[in-house]
Design a protein around this motif. Structure first.
Motif, mmCIF file in Angstrom:
data_model
loop_
_atom_site.group_PDB
_atom_site.id
_atom_site.type_symbol
_atom_site.label_atom_id
_atom_site.label_comp_id
_atom_site.label_asym_id
_atom_site.label_seq_id
_atom_site.Cartn_x
_atom_site.Cartn_y
_atom_site.Cartn_z
ATOM 1 N N PRO A 194 21.964 17.643 -0.389
ATOM 2 C CA PRO A 194 21.364 16.751 0.614
ATOM 3 C C PRO A 194 21.548 15.283 0.258
ATOM 4 C CG PRO A 194 19.658 17.736 -0.764
ATOM 5 C CD PRO A 194 20.953 18.366 -1.186
ATOM 6 N N ALA A 195 21.558 14.456 1.277
ATOM 7 C CA ALA A 195 21.451 13.014 1.073
ATOM 8 C C ALA A 195 19.977 12.651 1.198
ATOM 9 C CB ALA A 195 22.274 12.267 2.114
ATOM 10 N N ASP A 196 19.657 11.490 0.670
ATOM 11 C CA ASP A 196 18.293 10.984 0.721
ATOM 12 C C ASP A 196 18.142 10.189 2.018
ATOM 13 O OD1 ASP A 196 15.929 10.714 -0.525
ATOM 14 O OD2 ASP A 196 16.601 9.289 -2.059
ATOM 15 N N ALA A 197 17.233 10.615 2.905
ATOM 16 C CA ALA A 197 17.047 9.903 4.177
ATOM 17 C C ALA A 197 16.189 8.661 3.965
ATOM 18 C CB ALA A 197 16.382 10.832 5.185
ATOM 19 N N ILE A 198 16.626 7.550 4.496
ATOM 20 C CA ILE A 198 15.894 6.289 4.357
ATOM 21 C C ILE A 198 15.472 5.815 5.747
ATOM 22 C CG2 ILE A 198 16.059 3.871 3.645
ATOM 23 C CD1 ILE A 198 18.041 4.734 1.492
ATOM 24 N N GLU A 199 14.193 5.509 5.888
ATOM 25 C CA GLU A 199 13.692 4.915 7.128
ATOM 26 C C GLU A 199 13.391 3.442 6.891
ATOM 27 O OE1 GLU A 199 13.476 6.236 10.286
ATOM 28 O OE2 GLU A 199 14.740 7.714 9.304
ATOM 29 N N ASN A 200 13.203 2.712 7.982
ATOM 30 C CA ASN A 200 12.959 1.277 7.900
ATOM 31 C C ASN A 200 11.508 0.991 8.312
ATOM 32 O OD1 ASN A 200 12.797 -1.466 8.311
ATOM 33 N ND2 ASN A 200 14.743 -1.627 9.421
ATOM 34 N N PRO A 201 10.678 0.487 7.389
ATOM 35 C CA PRO A 201 9.271 0.244 7.731
ATOM 36 C C PRO A 201 9.085 -0.776 8.863
ATOM 37 C CG PRO A 201 9.801 -0.614 5.528
ATOM 38 C CD PRO A 201 10.984 0.182 5.987
ATOM 39 N N ARG A 202 10.118 -1.568 9.163
ATOM 40 C CA ARG A 202 10.018 -2.516 10.294
ATOM 41 C C ARG A 202 10.232 -1.814 11.631
ATOM 42 N NH1 ARG A 202 13.542 -6.611 11.099
ATOM 43 N NH2 ARG A 202 11.996 -8.253 11.337
ATOM 44 N N GLN A 203 10.764 -0.591 11.593
ATOM 45 C CA GLN A 203 11.114 0.096 12.840
ATOM 46 C C GLN A 203 10.428 1.459 12.913
ATOM 47 O OE1 GLN A 203 15.526 0.136 12.415
ATOM 48 N NE2 GLN A 203 15.524 -1.226 14.203
ATOM 49 N N VAL A 204 10.001 1.821 14.113
ATOM 50 C CA VAL A 204 9.557 3.195 14.349
ATOM 51 C C VAL A 204 10.768 4.110 14.140
ATOM 52 C CG1 VAL A 204 8.742 4.787 16.140
ATOM 53 C CG2 VAL A 204 7.791 2.472 15.999
ATOM 54 N N SER A 205 10.573 5.220 13.446
ATOM 55 C CA SER A 205 11.694 6.147 13.262
ATOM 56 C C SER A 205 12.202 6.617 14.616
ATOM 57 C CB SER A 205 11.249 7.356 12.445
ATOM 58 O OG SER A 205 10.916 6.945 11.132
ATOM 59 N N ALA A 206 13.518 6.663 14.771
ATOM 60 C CA ALA A 206 14.091 7.008 16.074
ATOM 61 C C ALA A 206 13.667 8.408 16.524
ATOM 62 C CB ALA A 206 15.613 6.903 16.005
ATOM 63 N N PHE A 207 13.463 9.312 15.549
ATOM 64 C CA PHE A 207 13.118 10.690 15.937
ATOM 65 C C PHE A 207 11.667 10.800 16.412
ATOM 66 C CE2 PHE A 207 13.475 10.247 11.286
ATOM 67 C CZ PHE A 207 12.145 10.414 10.902
ATOM 68 N N GLN A 212 9.276 6.679 26.618
ATOM 69 C CA GLN A 212 9.878 5.696 27.527
ATOM 70 C C GLN A 212 11.372 5.536 27.264
ATOM 71 O OE1 GLN A 212 7.342 2.752 25.400
ATOM 72 N NE2 GLN A 212 8.869 1.241 25.976
ATOM 73 N N TYR A 213 11.843 5.956 26.083
ATOM 74 C CA TYR A 213 13.276 5.861 25.773
ATOM 75 C C TYR A 213 14.032 7.143 26.093
ATOM 76 C CZ TYR A 213 11.533 1.698 23.568
ATOM 77 O OH TYR A 213 10.905 0.497 23.362
ATOM 78 N N GLY A 214 13.353 8.068 26.756
ATOM 79 C CA GLY A 214 14.032 9.301 27.157
ATOM 80 C C GLY A 214 13.193 10.505 26.821
ATOM 81 N N PRO A 215 13.439 11.617 27.529
ATOM 82 C CA PRO A 215 12.606 12.811 27.351
ATOM 83 C C PRO A 215 12.729 13.435 25.959
ATOM 84 C CG PRO A 215 14.337 13.175 29.022
ATOM 85 C CD PRO A 215 14.389 11.738 28.644
ATOM 86 N N LYS A 216 13.865 13.283 25.310
ATOM 87 C CA LYS A 216 14.018 13.810 23.941
ATOM 88 C C LYS A 216 14.484 12.669 23.050
ATOM 89 C CE LYS A 216 13.084 18.147 24.653
ATOM 90 N NZ LYS A 216 11.984 18.853 24.012
ATOM 91 N N SER A 217 13.927 12.611 21.855
ATOM 92 C CA SER A 217 14.233 11.488 20.965
ATOM 93 C C SER A 217 15.632 11.639 20.364
ATOM 94 C CB SER A 217 13.203 11.441 19.836
ATOM 95 O OG SER A 217 13.299 12.606 19.065
ATOM 96 N N PRO A 218 16.192 10.508 19.921
ATOM 97 C CA PRO A 218 17.423 10.607 19.127
ATOM 98 C C PRO A 218 17.103 11.325 17.807
ATOM 99 C CG PRO A 218 16.923 8.305 19.736
ATOM 100 C CD PRO A 218 15.712 9.124 20.061
ATOM 101 N N THR A 219 18.102 11.849 17.154
ATOM 102 C CA THR A 219 17.891 12.529 15.872
ATOM 103 C C THR A 219 18.803 11.898 14.827
ATOM 104 O OG1 THR A 219 19.434 14.210 16.620
ATOM 105 C CG2 THR A 219 17.107 14.739 16.824
ATOM 106 N N PHE A 220 18.342 10.785 14.297
ATOM 107 C CA PHE A 220 19.082 10.177 13.183
ATOM 108 C C PHE A 220 18.099 9.448 12.286
ATOM 109 C CE2 PHE A 220 18.833 6.724 16.269
ATOM 110 C CZ PHE A 220 18.745 5.568 15.521
ATOM 111 N N THR A 221 18.476 9.267 11.037
ATOM 112 C CA THR A 221 17.691 8.459 10.112
ATOM 113 C C THR A 221 18.364 7.092 9.998
ATOM 114 O OG1 THR A 221 18.939 9.258 8.218
ATOM 115 C CG2 THR A 221 16.948 10.456 8.782
ATOM 116 N N ARG A 222 17.633 6.105 9.546
ATOM 117 C CA ARG A 222 18.175 4.736 9.516
ATOM 118 C C ARG A 222 19.285 4.584 8.486
ATOM 119 N NH1 ARG A 222 16.835 2.798 14.381
ATOM 120 N NH2 ARG A 222 14.649 3.220 14.818
ATOM 121 N N ALA A 223 19.234 5.369 7.414
ATOM 122 C CA ALA A 223 20.308 5.325 6.417
ATOM 123 C C ALA A 223 20.266 6.610 5.605
ATOM 124 C CB ALA A 223 20.151 4.113 5.494
ATOM 125 N N ALA A 224 21.370 6.911 4.953
ATOM 126 C CA ALA A 224 21.432 8.072 4.071
ATOM 127 C C ALA A 224 22.072 7.640 2.756
ATOM 128 C CB ALA A 224 22.237 9.197 4.714
#
Ligand code: 3EB
Length: 335
Positions: A194-207, A212-224
Protein backbone atom coordinates in the motif's frame (compact mmCIF):
# COMPACT_ATOMS: atom_id res chain seq x y z
CA UNK A 1 9.71 -6.60 -2.49
CA UNK A 2 12.34 -7.29 -5.08
CA UNK A 3 15.41 -5.16 -4.31
CA UNK A 4 15.85 -4.42 -7.99
CA UNK A 5 12.24 -3.33 -8.38
CA UNK A 6 12.55 0.40 -8.78
CA UNK A 7 10.55 2.87 -10.81
CA UNK A 8 11.85 5.59 -13.11
CA UNK A 9 9.97 8.43 -14.76
CA UNK A 10 11.23 10.04 -17.92
CA UNK A 11 9.96 12.95 -20.03
CA UNK A 12 10.82 13.47 -23.66
CA UNK A 13 9.65 15.44 -26.65
CA UNK A 14 10.81 12.65 -28.91
CA UNK A 15 8.91 9.40 -29.05
CA UNK A 16 11.09 6.45 -28.16
CA UNK A 17 11.62 4.65 -31.38
CA UNK A 18 10.13 1.26 -30.93
CA UNK A 19 10.25 -0.14 -34.44
CA UNK A 20 8.85 -3.51 -33.51
CA UNK A 21 5.96 -2.67 -31.22
CA UNK A 22 5.41 -6.30 -30.35
CA UNK A 23 8.76 -6.12 -28.56
CA UNK A 24 9.08 -2.77 -26.80
CA UNK A 25 11.98 -1.95 -24.49
CA UNK A 26 11.51 -4.74 -21.89
CA UNK A 27 11.69 -2.46 -18.85
CA UNK A 28 9.10 0.00 -20.21
CA UNK A 29 6.01 -0.25 -18.02
CA UNK A 30 4.01 2.18 -20.09
CA UNK A 31 3.70 5.70 -21.34
CA UNK A 32 1.45 8.63 -21.84
CA UNK A 33 1.45 11.02 -24.80
CA UNK A 34 0.41 14.53 -23.81
CA UNK A 35 -0.85 16.74 -26.60
CA UNK A 36 -1.61 14.23 -29.30
CA UNK A 37 -3.20 10.83 -29.54
CA UNK A 38 -0.81 7.93 -29.83
CA UNK A 39 -1.82 5.13 -32.13
CA UNK A 40 -3.53 2.28 -30.34
CA UNK A 41 -1.10 -0.61 -30.42
CA UNK A 42 -1.48 -4.02 -28.96
CA UNK A 43 1.01 -5.26 -26.48
CA UNK A 44 1.74 -2.48 -24.03
CA UNK A 45 -0.11 0.26 -22.22
CA UNK A 46 -0.13 3.78 -23.62
CA UNK A 47 -2.41 6.63 -22.63
CA UNK A 48 -3.33 9.47 -24.96
CA UNK A 49 -3.99 12.75 -23.22
CA UNK A 50 -6.05 14.30 -26.02
CA UNK A 51 -5.69 17.95 -25.21
CA UNK A 52 -3.20 20.55 -26.49
CA UNK A 53 0.00 21.52 -24.74
CA UNK A 54 0.71 25.14 -23.92
CA UNK A 55 2.03 27.40 -25.23
CA UNK A 56 0.24 26.71 -28.51
CA UNK A 57 2.42 24.74 -30.87
CA UNK A 58 4.49 22.99 -28.18
CA UNK A 59 5.27 19.47 -29.40
CA UNK A 60 3.70 16.31 -28.04
CA UNK A 61 5.27 15.26 -24.77
CA UNK A 62 5.98 11.60 -24.07
CA UNK A 63 6.11 10.46 -20.46
CA UNK A 64 7.56 7.03 -19.78
CA UNK A 65 7.44 4.84 -16.71
CA UNK A 66 10.33 2.40 -16.55
CA UNK A 67 10.88 -0.48 -14.17
CA UNK A 68 14.30 -1.87 -13.30
CA UNK A 69 13.36 -5.36 -14.42
CA UNK A 70 11.72 -6.78 -17.51
CA UNK A 71 7.96 -6.45 -17.62
CA UNK A 72 5.39 -9.08 -18.36
CA UNK A 73 2.69 -7.72 -20.71
CA UNK A 74 -0.92 -8.66 -20.44
CA UNK A 75 -4.42 -7.94 -21.54
CA UNK A 76 -7.45 -8.19 -19.28
CA UNK A 77 -10.83 -7.19 -20.62
CA UNK A 78 -10.18 -3.80 -22.16
CA UNK A 79 -7.03 -3.17 -20.10
CA UNK A 80 -3.52 -3.40 -21.46
CA UNK A 81 -0.93 -3.71 -18.73
CA UNK A 82 2.69 -4.34 -17.81
CA UNK A 83 3.73 -5.99 -14.57
CA UNK A 84 6.93 -6.46 -12.58
CA UNK A 85 7.23 -8.51 -9.37
CA UNK A 86 5.76 -5.64 -7.35
CA UNK A 87 4.20 -3.12 -9.77
CA UNK A 88 1.49 -3.00 -12.40
CA UNK A 89 0.85 -0.17 -14.85
CA UNK A 90 -2.22 -0.30 -17.05
CA UNK A 91 -4.38 1.73 -19.41
CA UNK A 92 -8.06 1.23 -20.20
CA UNK A 93 -9.86 3.29 -22.82
CA UNK A 94 -13.59 2.78 -23.36
CA UNK A 95 -15.93 4.25 -25.93
CA UNK A 96 -19.07 5.12 -23.97
CA UNK A 97 -21.20 4.83 -27.12
CA UNK A 98 -20.92 1.06 -26.65
CA UNK A 99 -22.87 1.29 -23.38
CA UNK A 100 -26.66 1.34 -23.19
CA UNK A 101 -27.27 0.79 -19.50
CA UNK A 102 -30.71 0.07 -18.06
CA UNK A 103 -29.95 2.58 -15.32
CA UNK A 104 -27.44 5.40 -15.20
CA UNK A 105 -25.85 6.97 -18.27
CA UNK A 106 -23.46 5.62 -20.91
CA UNK A 107 -20.59 7.51 -19.22
CA UNK A 108 -21.39 6.30 -15.69
CA UNK A 109 -21.61 2.75 -17.07
CA UNK A 110 -18.28 3.11 -18.90
CA UNK A 111 -16.60 4.46 -15.74
CA UNK A 112 -18.03 1.66 -13.62
CA UNK A 113 -16.93 -0.96 -16.15
CA UNK A 114 -13.42 0.46 -16.38
CA UNK A 115 -12.95 0.51 -12.60
CA UNK A 116 -14.52 -2.93 -12.16
CA UNK A 117 -12.04 -4.30 -14.70
CA UNK A 118 -9.18 -2.56 -12.90
CA UNK A 119 -10.17 -3.93 -9.48
CA UNK A 120 -10.71 -7.44 -10.84
CA UNK A 121 -7.31 -7.39 -12.56
CA UNK A 122 -5.53 -6.11 -9.44
CA UNK A 123 -7.09 -8.90 -7.38
CA UNK A 124 -6.12 -11.54 -9.93
CA UNK A 125 -2.56 -10.20 -10.22
CA UNK A 126 -2.20 -9.75 -6.45
CA UNK A 127 -1.22 -6.10 -6.80
CA UNK A 128 -4.27 -4.78 -4.96
CA UNK A 129 -3.02 -1.32 -3.99
CA UNK A 130 -3.81 1.50 -6.38
CA UNK A 131 -1.21 4.24 -5.95
CA UNK A 132 -2.10 6.70 -8.73
CA UNK A 133 -4.85 7.02 -11.35
CA UNK A 134 -5.04 9.44 -14.29
CA UNK A 135 -8.64 9.95 -15.47
CA UNK A 136 -9.42 11.79 -18.72
CA UNK A 137 -13.11 12.32 -19.41
CA UNK A 138 -14.36 13.63 -22.75
CA UNK A 139 -16.29 16.89 -22.41
CA UNK A 140 -16.25 16.71 -18.62
CA UNK A 141 -18.36 19.83 -17.97
CA UNK A 142 -21.13 19.14 -20.45
CA UNK A 143 -24.55 18.55 -18.90
CA UNK A 144 -26.53 15.67 -20.39
CA UNK A 145 -29.26 13.50 -18.87
CA UNK A 146 -29.62 16.50 -16.48
CA UNK A 147 -26.24 15.79 -14.89
CA UNK A 148 -22.76 17.19 -15.54
CA UNK A 149 -20.58 14.50 -17.07
CA UNK A 150 -17.98 14.71 -14.27
CA UNK A 151 -20.77 13.84 -11.83
CA UNK A 152 -21.83 10.92 -14.05
CA UNK A 153 -18.23 9.70 -14.04
CA UNK A 154 -18.16 9.93 -10.23
CA UNK A 155 -21.30 7.79 -9.95
CA UNK A 156 -19.79 4.97 -11.98
CA UNK A 157 -16.41 5.14 -10.25
CA UNK A 158 -18.04 5.18 -6.80
CA UNK A 159 -20.23 2.18 -7.66
CA UNK A 160 -17.18 0.14 -8.67
CA UNK A 161 -15.42 1.01 -5.39
CA UNK A 162 -18.54 -0.16 -3.54
CA UNK A 163 -18.93 -3.34 -5.56
CA UNK A 164 -15.34 -4.35 -4.71
CA UNK A 165 -15.66 -3.26 -1.07
CA UNK A 166 -12.90 -0.73 -1.49
CA UNK A 167 -13.10 1.85 1.28
CA UNK A 168 -13.09 5.29 -0.32
CA UNK A 169 -10.73 6.65 2.33
CA UNK A 170 -7.98 4.42 1.02
CA UNK A 171 -8.42 5.72 -2.50
CA UNK A 172 -5.48 6.42 -4.81
CA UNK A 173 -4.00 9.77 -5.64
CA UNK A 174 -5.74 10.84 -8.85
CA UNK A 175 -6.64 13.51 -11.31
CA UNK A 176 -9.76 13.88 -13.46
CA UNK A 177 -9.65 16.31 -16.36
CA UNK A 178 -11.73 17.05 -19.39
CA UNK A 179 -10.49 16.34 -22.89
CA UNK A 180 -12.00 16.50 -26.36
CA UNK A 181 -14.39 13.94 -27.86
CA UNK A 182 -13.07 10.38 -27.77
CA UNK A 183 -12.90 7.50 -25.33
CA UNK A 184 -12.87 7.67 -21.55
CA UNK A 185 -9.17 7.10 -20.79
CA UNK A 186 -7.82 5.82 -17.48
CA UNK A 187 -4.20 4.97 -16.65
CA UNK A 188 -3.20 3.50 -13.31
CA UNK A 189 -0.19 2.44 -11.28
CA UNK A 190 -0.73 -0.28 -8.67
CA UNK A 191 1.47 -2.32 -6.38
CA UNK A 192 1.66 -5.24 -3.98
CA UNK A 193 2.25 -2.88 -1.07
CA UNK A 194 0.00 0.00 0.00
CA UNK A 195 0.86 3.65 -0.36
CA UNK A 196 0.31 6.02 2.52
CA UNK A 197 -2.77 8.20 1.84
CA UNK A 198 -2.30 11.87 2.69
CA UNK A 199 -5.18 14.30 3.18
CA UNK A 200 -4.99 18.08 3.37
CA UNK A 201 -6.27 19.65 6.63
CA UNK A 202 -7.13 22.83 4.65
CA UNK A 203 -9.54 20.85 2.46
CA UNK A 204 -12.51 18.60 3.09
CA UNK A 205 -11.55 15.14 1.83
CA UNK A 206 -13.00 14.67 -1.64
CA UNK A 207 -14.53 11.31 -0.68
CA UNK A 208 -16.75 13.14 1.84
CA UNK A 209 -17.63 16.19 -0.28
CA UNK A 210 -21.23 17.31 0.37
CA UNK A 211 -23.85 16.28 -2.18
CA UNK A 212 -23.97 19.74 -3.79
CA UNK A 213 -20.98 18.52 -5.84
CA UNK A 214 -22.86 15.50 -7.14
CA UNK A 215 -24.82 12.48 -5.95
CA UNK A 216 -21.67 10.36 -5.44
CA UNK A 217 -18.38 11.72 -4.16
CA UNK A 218 -15.08 11.51 -6.00
CA UNK A 219 -12.81 8.73 -4.74
CA UNK A 220 -9.28 10.02 -4.45
CA UNK A 221 -6.87 11.06 -1.73
CA UNK A 222 -4.96 14.34 -1.90
CA UNK A 223 -1.60 12.57 -2.17
CA UNK A 224 -0.02 9.14 -1.92
CA UNK A 225 3.40 8.40 -0.45
CA UNK A 226 4.63 5.10 -1.84
CA UNK A 227 7.75 3.23 -0.88
CA UNK A 228 9.67 0.98 -3.19
CA UNK A 229 12.94 -0.62 -2.16
CA UNK A 230 15.26 2.36 -1.61
CA UNK A 231 12.81 4.87 -3.10
CA UNK A 232 9.97 7.01 -1.81
CA UNK A 233 7.54 8.28 -4.42
CA UNK A 234 5.18 11.16 -3.77
CA UNK A 235 2.13 11.41 -6.03
CA UNK A 236 0.20 14.65 -5.55
CA UNK A 237 -3.34 14.50 -6.93
CA UNK A 238 -4.87 17.15 -9.11
CA UNK A 239 -4.95 20.11 -6.73
CA UNK A 240 -7.01 23.25 -7.14
CA UNK A 241 -8.04 26.47 -5.47
CA UNK A 242 -10.35 24.79 -3.00
CA UNK A 243 -10.45 25.56 0.73
CA UNK A 244 -12.84 23.52 2.85
CA UNK A 245 -14.96 22.22 0.01
CA UNK A 246 -15.45 25.57 -1.73
CA UNK A 247 -13.76 27.09 -4.73
CA UNK A 248 -11.94 30.28 -3.72
CA UNK A 249 -10.73 33.20 -5.90
CA UNK A 250 -13.46 32.73 -8.50
CA UNK A 251 -12.43 34.56 -11.67
CA UNK A 252 -8.80 35.24 -10.57
CA UNK A 253 -6.50 32.68 -12.15
CA UNK A 254 -3.28 33.99 -10.57
CA UNK A 255 -4.79 33.87 -7.07
CA UNK A 256 -6.14 30.37 -7.81
CA UNK A 257 -2.62 29.29 -8.75
CA UNK A 258 -1.15 30.72 -5.53
CA UNK A 259 -3.85 29.01 -3.40
CA UNK A 260 -3.22 25.74 -5.22
CA UNK A 261 0.48 25.98 -4.39
CA UNK A 262 -0.33 26.57 -0.72
CA UNK A 263 -2.36 23.34 -0.84
CA UNK A 264 0.49 21.47 -2.51
CA UNK A 265 2.95 22.89 0.05
CA UNK A 266 0.87 21.43 2.89
CA UNK A 267 0.94 17.99 1.24
CA UNK A 268 4.71 18.15 0.74
CA UNK A 269 5.22 19.10 4.41
CA UNK A 270 3.05 16.20 5.55
CA UNK A 271 4.90 13.77 3.27
CA UNK A 272 8.22 14.91 4.77
CA UNK A 273 6.83 14.49 8.28
CA UNK A 274 5.84 10.90 7.51
CA UNK A 275 9.14 10.22 5.84
CA UNK A 276 10.97 11.64 8.86
CA UNK A 277 13.19 13.62 6.52
CA UNK A 278 13.07 16.64 4.24
CA UNK A 279 12.97 14.40 1.20
CA UNK A 280 10.55 16.45 -0.89
CA UNK A 281 10.45 20.12 -1.75
CA UNK A 282 8.36 22.31 -4.04
CA UNK A 283 11.50 23.16 -5.99
CA UNK A 284 12.15 19.53 -6.92
CA UNK A 285 8.66 18.32 -7.87
CA UNK A 286 7.71 17.57 -11.44
CA UNK A 287 4.46 19.41 -12.27
CA UNK A 288 1.67 18.91 -14.80
CA UNK A 289 -0.44 22.08 -15.01
CA UNK A 290 -3.94 22.16 -16.50
CA UNK A 291 -5.20 25.57 -17.66
CA UNK A 292 -8.85 25.97 -18.67
CA UNK A 293 -8.36 28.98 -20.95
CA UNK A 294 -5.19 28.94 -23.06
CA UNK A 295 -4.99 32.75 -22.75
CA UNK A 296 -4.40 32.35 -18.97
CA UNK A 297 -1.21 30.36 -19.52
CA UNK A 298 1.23 33.30 -18.97
CA UNK A 299 -0.45 34.28 -15.68
CA UNK A 300 -0.47 30.70 -14.37
CA UNK A 301 3.15 30.18 -15.34
CA UNK A 302 4.26 33.41 -13.71
CA UNK A 303 2.47 32.62 -10.44
CA UNK A 304 3.96 29.14 -10.45
CA UNK A 305 7.51 30.39 -11.09
CA UNK A 306 7.07 32.80 -8.18
CA UNK A 307 5.89 30.00 -5.89
CA UNK A 308 8.49 27.41 -6.89
CA UNK A 309 11.56 29.32 -8.06
CA UNK A 310 13.82 29.09 -11.07
CA UNK A 311 14.22 25.30 -10.97
CA UNK A 312 10.54 24.86 -11.88
CA UNK A 313 9.90 21.79 -14.06
CA UNK A 314 6.37 21.97 -15.43
CA UNK A 315 4.35 20.79 -18.39
CA UNK A 316 1.31 22.92 -19.27
CA UNK A 317 -1.78 21.74 -21.11
CA UNK A 318 -5.16 23.20 -21.91
CA UNK A 319 -7.86 21.11 -20.27
CA UNK A 320 -11.27 21.48 -18.70
CA UNK A 321 -11.21 21.28 -14.92
CA UNK A 322 -13.98 19.41 -13.15
CA UNK A 323 -15.73 22.43 -11.57
CA UNK A 324 -16.74 25.20 -13.92
CA UNK A 325 -15.34 27.89 -11.57
CA UNK A 326 -11.88 26.30 -11.38
CA UNK A 327 -9.60 27.95 -13.94
CA UNK A 328 -6.60 25.71 -13.36
CA UNK A 329 -5.39 22.60 -11.55
CA UNK A 330 -1.91 21.28 -10.79
CA UNK A 331 -0.65 17.76 -10.11
CA UNK A 332 2.88 16.80 -9.20
CA UNK A 333 5.15 13.91 -8.40
CA UNK A 334 8.59 13.35 -7.03
CA UNK A 335 10.94 10.62 -6.04
C1 3EB B 1 -10.85 18.77 -6.32
O1 3EB B 1 -10.02 19.01 -5.44
C2 3EB B 1 -10.46 19.12 -7.73
O2 3EB B 1 -12.22 13.21 -9.38
O3 3EB B 1 -10.36 12.06 -9.34
C3 3EB B 1 -8.80 16.69 -8.36
C4 3EB B 1 -8.17 15.43 -8.36
C5 3EB B 1 -10.14 16.77 -8.67
C6 3EB B 1 -8.88 14.27 -8.67
C7 3EB B 1 -10.98 13.13 -9.26
C8 3EB B 1 -10.85 15.60 -8.98
C9 3EB B 1 -10.24 14.37 -8.98
O4 3EB B 1 -11.98 18.32 -6.10
C10 3EB B 1 -10.83 18.09 -8.71
Amino acid sequence: MNAADRLRFCLSETALSVPDLSFPEPTLLGMSAVGAPCAAVDGWPRQSVRTPRLPAGAPTLYEYWFAATSCRRGRYGDIRYSATPSLLFGVVELDEAAFTPASGTPLSAAAETAYRQIFALLAEEDRPHLWRVWNYVPEINRVEHSLERYRQFNIGRHQAFGAFERPVDSSPAACALGVGPGPLSIAFLAARTPADAIENPRQVSAFVYPSQYGPKSPTFTRAALARLEGQAWLFISGTASIVGHETVHVGDVAAQTRETMVNIGVLVDEANRRLGADGFSLSRLCYRVYVRHAADYPLVRQALVEAVGPTLQAVYVQADVCRHDLLMEIEAQAC
